[in-house]
Design an enzyme around this catalytic site. Sequence first.
Site, short mmCIF file in Angstrom:
data_model
loop_
_atom_site.label_atom_id
_atom_site.label_comp_id
_atom_site.label_asym_id
_atom_site.label_seq_id
_atom_site.Cartn_x
_atom_site.Cartn_y
_atom_site.Cartn_z
N ARG A 135 0.88 -1.18 0.00
CA ARG A 135 0.00 0.00 0.00
C ARG A 135 0.91 1.22 0.00
O ARG A 135 1.53 1.55 1.02
CB ARG A 135 -0.91 -0.04 1.23
CG ARG A 135 -1.96 1.07 1.28
CD ARG A 135 -2.87 0.85 2.49
NE ARG A 135 -3.79 1.94 2.70
CZ ARG A 135 -4.99 2.03 2.16
NH1 ARG A 135 -5.42 1.06 1.37
NH2 ARG A 135 -5.78 3.06 2.39
N HIS A 162 -6.53 0.49 -7.35
CA HIS A 162 -6.93 -0.18 -6.10
C HIS A 162 -7.68 -1.46 -6.47
O HIS A 162 -8.88 -1.58 -6.26
CB HIS A 162 -7.81 0.76 -5.28
CG HIS A 162 -7.88 0.43 -3.83
ND1 HIS A 162 -7.37 -0.75 -3.30
CD2 HIS A 162 -8.40 1.12 -2.77
CE1 HIS A 162 -7.58 -0.76 -2.00
NE2 HIS A 162 -8.18 0.35 -1.64
N GLN A 165 -10.04 -3.52 -3.99
CA GLN A 165 -11.28 -2.83 -3.65
C GLN A 165 -12.32 -3.04 -4.74
O GLN A 165 -13.50 -3.30 -4.45
CB GLN A 165 -11.03 -1.33 -3.47
CG GLN A 165 -12.30 -0.51 -3.21
CD GLN A 165 -13.01 -0.93 -1.94
OE1 GLN A 165 -12.42 -0.86 -0.86
NE2 GLN A 165 -14.26 -1.35 -2.02
N ASP A 268 -16.77 8.49 -3.06
CA ASP A 268 -15.58 8.23 -2.26
C ASP A 268 -15.13 9.57 -1.69
O ASP A 268 -15.74 10.62 -1.97
CB ASP A 268 -14.49 7.59 -3.15
CG ASP A 268 -13.24 7.19 -2.38
OD1 ASP A 268 -13.35 6.96 -1.16
OD2 ASP A 268 -12.16 7.11 -2.99
N SER A 272 -8.19 12.88 -0.53
CA SER A 272 -7.42 11.68 -0.26
C SER A 272 -6.22 11.99 0.61
O SER A 272 -5.82 13.16 0.77
CB SER A 272 -6.95 11.04 -1.57
OG SER A 272 -8.05 10.66 -2.36
N CYS A 310 -16.30 3.02 -0.52
CA CYS A 310 -15.24 2.12 -0.08
C CYS A 310 -14.76 2.39 1.35
O CYS A 310 -14.00 1.59 1.90
CB CYS A 310 -14.07 2.17 -1.06
SG CYS A 310 -13.18 3.73 -1.10
N ARG A 337 -13.91 -6.93 1.26
CA ARG A 337 -12.48 -6.72 1.07
C ARG A 337 -11.71 -7.96 1.51
O ARG A 337 -10.72 -8.37 0.88
CB ARG A 337 -12.00 -5.51 1.87
CG ARG A 337 -12.49 -4.16 1.37
CD ARG A 337 -11.96 -3.83 0.00
NE ARG A 337 -10.52 -3.96 -0.09
CZ ARG A 337 -9.64 -3.07 0.41
NH1 ARG A 337 -10.08 -1.99 1.03
NH2 ARG A 337 -8.35 -3.27 0.27
#
Length: 353
Positions: A135, A162, A165, A268, A272, A310, A337
Site C-alpha cells: 500500500r 486499487h 477494492q 468516495d 485523499s 469504499c 475486502r
Amino acid sequence: MPRLASSVIPMATNGSSVRALHTPALSTLPRDMISLADYTPEQIAALVESAADFKDKTKNHGQAFHPDEPLKGKTIGLLFSKRSTRTRVASETSIAYLGGHAMFLGKDDIQLGVNESLRDSAIVISSMVDGLFARVGAHSEITGLAKYSSAPIVNALCDENHPTQILADLLTIWEVFGKRKPEAKTVFDVVRGLNVAWVGDANNIVYEMLSAFPKCGINMNVCTPSKYPIPESVQQMAKSDADKAQSNVSYFTDPVQAVQNADIIVTDTWVSMGQETEKAQRLQDFAGYQVTQQLVDAGKPNKDWIFMHCLPRKPEEVSDEIFYSDRSVVFQEAENRKWTILAAFSALFSKRA
C-alpha cells in the site's frame, strides 16, 4: 435510525456451478496484481467466484481455516506506507486463514526509497518473503516493486489503482443483483448491463472501476467537477474495453444527470491522503456533489438502486439518510475486502514454490 442493509447476504443464487465456470482462469493470472487493467474479464470473474466460495465456506459451512494451508511455512510482507483499517484487517486475517505468517511493515518500519532505494528495498525484502502486499503512494512505487521483486506483488493501493477494492465491489454487486436474477448462470449474466454512476473525485477508485467494469459489460456514468477530469489515457482504455464488451461509458459534470437510470450510485472521499492542504478548495469545488435524497429524487435512478462507498466516509460526501439506509451496502462491501484479498492471495501467493 434506518435499518442497515445486511452485511451477510447469500452468494449469488447459482452456487458452485457458477464458481466452477471460470475457475481454470485462475491458473493463467499474471504474476502480479497491479491493476485489473492487466486481467481479462474471465480472470476477474474467476477471482470474484473464488472470493464468493471462500465466503460461503467460512460463513455458511464453518470452515475457519483453509484445510490445505496453502501458505503454510510462507511469509507475506505487508508494506503499508499509508494506514488503513479494512486493508490491514483483511490482509492479516486472510494470511492466517491460508496458514501463512503476516509480517506488517508500516511507514515507520520501512521507508521505501528514502534511506534505501526502492530497487534495493524490493530486492532485499522479496528475497526473504514469499509475497508482498504493498500500500504505497505513487504508481511508480508499486511498478518499481514489481519490477525488482523476486516475489509476487499485490497492489493494496497506489495513487492510480486499487484492484482488491474493485474486486470487492464486484463481489458485492454480484451478491445483491444475483438475488434478483435467479435465471443467471454466470457472474457476467448478473453484472452485464447494470448502470453504475460515479459521483465524486477523479481518483484511483474510479480509475480502477474504469479498468474493470466496462470490460465486464457494466455501463458507467462518471461525474467529476470540470477541474478534476478523468485522464485521457484512462478514458481511452475504458472506451476500448467498452467497445469490445458492448457497454457504455459517459462523462458528466452534473450529478443529477449522472445518476439518471443508475442501478448503483458510488462515491468516495474528496480529499485523499496527502491532499489535506487542498481540503478547503476541494470542498468548494465539490459543492453539489454530496449524495443526498434530494439528489436521488432529482436524478431518478432505477427503482432498486443501491449505494456504495469504499470507506472511510465523511459526511460531506454522502448524507446519513443515504449512508445508513436500506439502499446502502457499504458494510457488506467493506467485509468483502477480506474475501477478495483472500482470493487474490490464494491465487497469486500459494501457487509459488
